[in-house]
Design a protein around this motif. Sequence first.
Motif, short mmCIF file in Angstrom:
data_model
loop_
_atom_site.label_atom_id
_atom_site.label_comp_id
_atom_site.label_asym_id
_atom_site.label_seq_id
_atom_site.Cartn_x
_atom_site.Cartn_y
_atom_site.Cartn_z
N ALA A 25 0.82 -1.22 0.00
CA ALA A 25 0.00 0.00 0.00
C ALA A 25 0.86 1.26 0.00
N PHE A 26 2.14 1.15 0.38
CA PHE A 26 2.99 2.35 0.46
C PHE A 26 3.18 3.00 -0.90
N PRO A 27 2.99 4.33 -0.97
CA PRO A 27 3.14 5.00 -2.25
C PRO A 27 4.59 5.09 -2.75
N ALA A 28 5.61 5.26 -1.89
CA ALA A 28 6.97 5.53 -2.40
C ALA A 28 8.02 5.17 -1.35
N GLY A 29 9.31 5.35 -1.71
CA GLY A 29 10.40 5.16 -0.75
C GLY A 29 11.32 4.02 -1.12
N ASP A 30 12.62 4.13 -0.74
CA ASP A 30 13.57 3.06 -1.07
C ASP A 30 14.07 2.32 0.18
N VAL A 31 13.60 2.70 1.38
CA VAL A 31 13.99 1.99 2.60
C VAL A 31 12.73 1.72 3.44
N VAL A 32 12.60 0.46 3.90
CA VAL A 32 11.49 0.15 4.82
C VAL A 32 12.04 0.11 6.24
N VAL A 33 11.37 0.84 7.14
CA VAL A 33 11.79 0.90 8.54
C VAL A 33 10.72 0.24 9.40
N ASP A 34 11.13 -0.68 10.27
CA ASP A 34 10.22 -1.18 11.30
C ASP A 34 10.20 -0.12 12.39
N VAL A 35 9.12 0.63 12.46
CA VAL A 35 9.07 1.77 13.39
C VAL A 35 8.92 1.23 14.81
N PRO A 62 -0.20 10.05 9.46
CA PRO A 62 0.51 11.20 10.02
C PRO A 62 1.75 10.75 10.80
N GLY A 63 2.43 11.71 11.42
CA GLY A 63 3.63 11.37 12.22
C GLY A 63 4.88 11.93 11.58
N ILE A 64 5.33 13.11 12.07
CA ILE A 64 6.48 13.77 11.43
C ILE A 64 7.81 13.23 11.93
N ASP A 65 7.77 12.35 12.96
CA ASP A 65 9.01 11.77 13.53
C ASP A 65 8.89 10.25 13.53
N LEU A 66 10.01 9.57 13.32
CA LEU A 66 10.03 8.11 13.54
C LEU A 66 11.45 7.65 13.82
N ALA A 67 11.54 6.54 14.57
CA ALA A 67 12.83 5.90 14.81
C ALA A 67 12.60 4.40 14.85
N GLY A 68 13.53 3.65 14.28
CA GLY A 68 13.36 2.20 14.26
C GLY A 68 14.53 1.53 13.60
N THR A 69 14.27 0.32 13.06
CA THR A 69 15.32 -0.50 12.47
C THR A 69 15.00 -0.75 11.00
N VAL A 70 16.02 -0.59 10.15
CA VAL A 70 15.83 -0.85 8.71
C VAL A 70 15.55 -2.33 8.51
N PHE A 78 22.13 2.40 3.56
CA PHE A 78 21.50 1.74 4.73
C PHE A 78 21.32 0.25 4.45
N LYS A 79 21.50 -0.54 5.52
CA LYS A 79 21.31 -1.98 5.36
C LYS A 79 20.36 -2.49 6.45
N PRO A 80 19.72 -3.64 6.23
CA PRO A 80 18.84 -4.17 7.27
C PRO A 80 19.58 -4.28 8.60
N GLY A 81 18.91 -3.88 9.66
CA GLY A 81 19.53 -3.92 10.99
C GLY A 81 20.02 -2.55 11.46
N ASP A 82 20.21 -1.59 10.52
CA ASP A 82 20.65 -0.25 10.93
C ASP A 82 19.56 0.43 11.77
N LYS A 83 19.99 1.08 12.85
CA LYS A 83 19.06 1.89 13.66
C LYS A 83 19.03 3.30 13.06
N VAL A 84 17.85 3.80 12.78
CA VAL A 84 17.72 5.09 12.07
C VAL A 84 16.65 5.97 12.71
N LEU A 85 16.70 7.25 12.36
CA LEU A 85 15.63 8.16 12.76
C LEU A 85 15.33 9.10 11.60
N LEU A 86 14.16 9.68 11.64
CA LEU A 86 13.76 10.63 10.59
C LEU A 86 12.88 11.70 11.22
#
Length: 327
Positions: A25-35, A62-70, A78-86
């Motif tokens: 269902a996601f419209p766009a993006g090149d990285v999936v994050v488990d929030v 909505p939600g202008i902030d997120l942090a989780g694992t790729v 970025f690779k799976p397992g990286d901890k990231v924020l946006l």
Amino acid sequence: MFKALMVRKDDEGHRARIENLELSAFPAGDVVVDVEYSSLNYKDALAITGRGPILKSFPMVPGIDLAGTVSESDSADFKPGDKVLLTGWGVGESSWGGLAQKAKVASQHLVLLPSSLSTQQAMSIGTAGFTAMLCVEALEACGITPEQGPVLVTGALGGVGSFAISLLAALGYTVEASTGRVEENDWLLKSLGASAVINRDELNAPGKPLQKSRWNAAVDTVGSHTLSNVCASLNYGGAVAACGMAQGMDLPASVAPFILRAVTLKGVDSVRYPAERRAAVWQRLASLLSPEQLPGLAGVCRLDEVAERAVELLDGKVRGRLVVDCR
Ligand code: NDP
């Protein structure tokens, strides 16, 4: 399948509720994050309740902030397992945001999590803390230093305001806090490190173009008459970093403080702040805010409680930051 807070606007009106979605269902993006964590900002509350025209299209997570694992990545950075924020970049406004168990985002908008922060701590800070740090750096760029005199923070009990007080106090500034909830004196003084608290009623009505000099600098999250009065009350050569509009978008000011007291009015924007400078700002936040201090700055709620908490936030019933556990 994953859960997301979805805002829809159609014949049934504006509504926000938890929905089960598929990754396709996601419209766009090149990285999936488990929030793991997101947060609830003033802007999110406006978007969720429909009280402000924040969302650029519907349906929207909505939600202008997120942090989780790729968990999936088509990016070399970025690779799976990286901890990231946006934070920012219109995520949660014009593209799907962080109030979900998964997010698919553009890799150039992600920041690697500083090693000393957990994903929950990063979201305790979120856009509010990031913006507060940018405000402090804006004052520093104007030549403001702790020994020149006190710094005022308006909207002191809000997300940005409370972080601005903590950061300025950690850097050795004498901080005065302006709030409408003076009964929270103790928290502002003892937990955040303010040295005085003033009632925001002193600042939120129309005032004279030039007033008694009271502060050397200010972080203003409120706008409108408050910002005009703050400008009119700064020392010669003082500066104000303006980032918010909790009282209003207007600025009914005169040029007097700028041409007679050489006051600087510096605008601060966290949304499109350059990507290449963000990691350094996050490192500075991680070094200035002690991990023990962060839980006190934020409460935690579940994804299915967010819609209710958004109303409380807009009604001025939330102190500091609200972190959202999306797991
Ligand atoms: P919060 O809702 O957490 O805090 C806002 C605070 O403003 C309130 O807690 C209250 O503080 C004060 N306030 C509310 N209404 C009024 C009023 N009518 N008159 C005077 N003070 C008032 O919001 P945030 O801290 O998340 O954001 C603050 C502002 O900054 C918002 O306008 C937001 O849109 C903006 N912002 C801008 C960013 C940027 O990049 N430029 C980024 C993040 C936020 P108290 O109870 O202490 O009086």
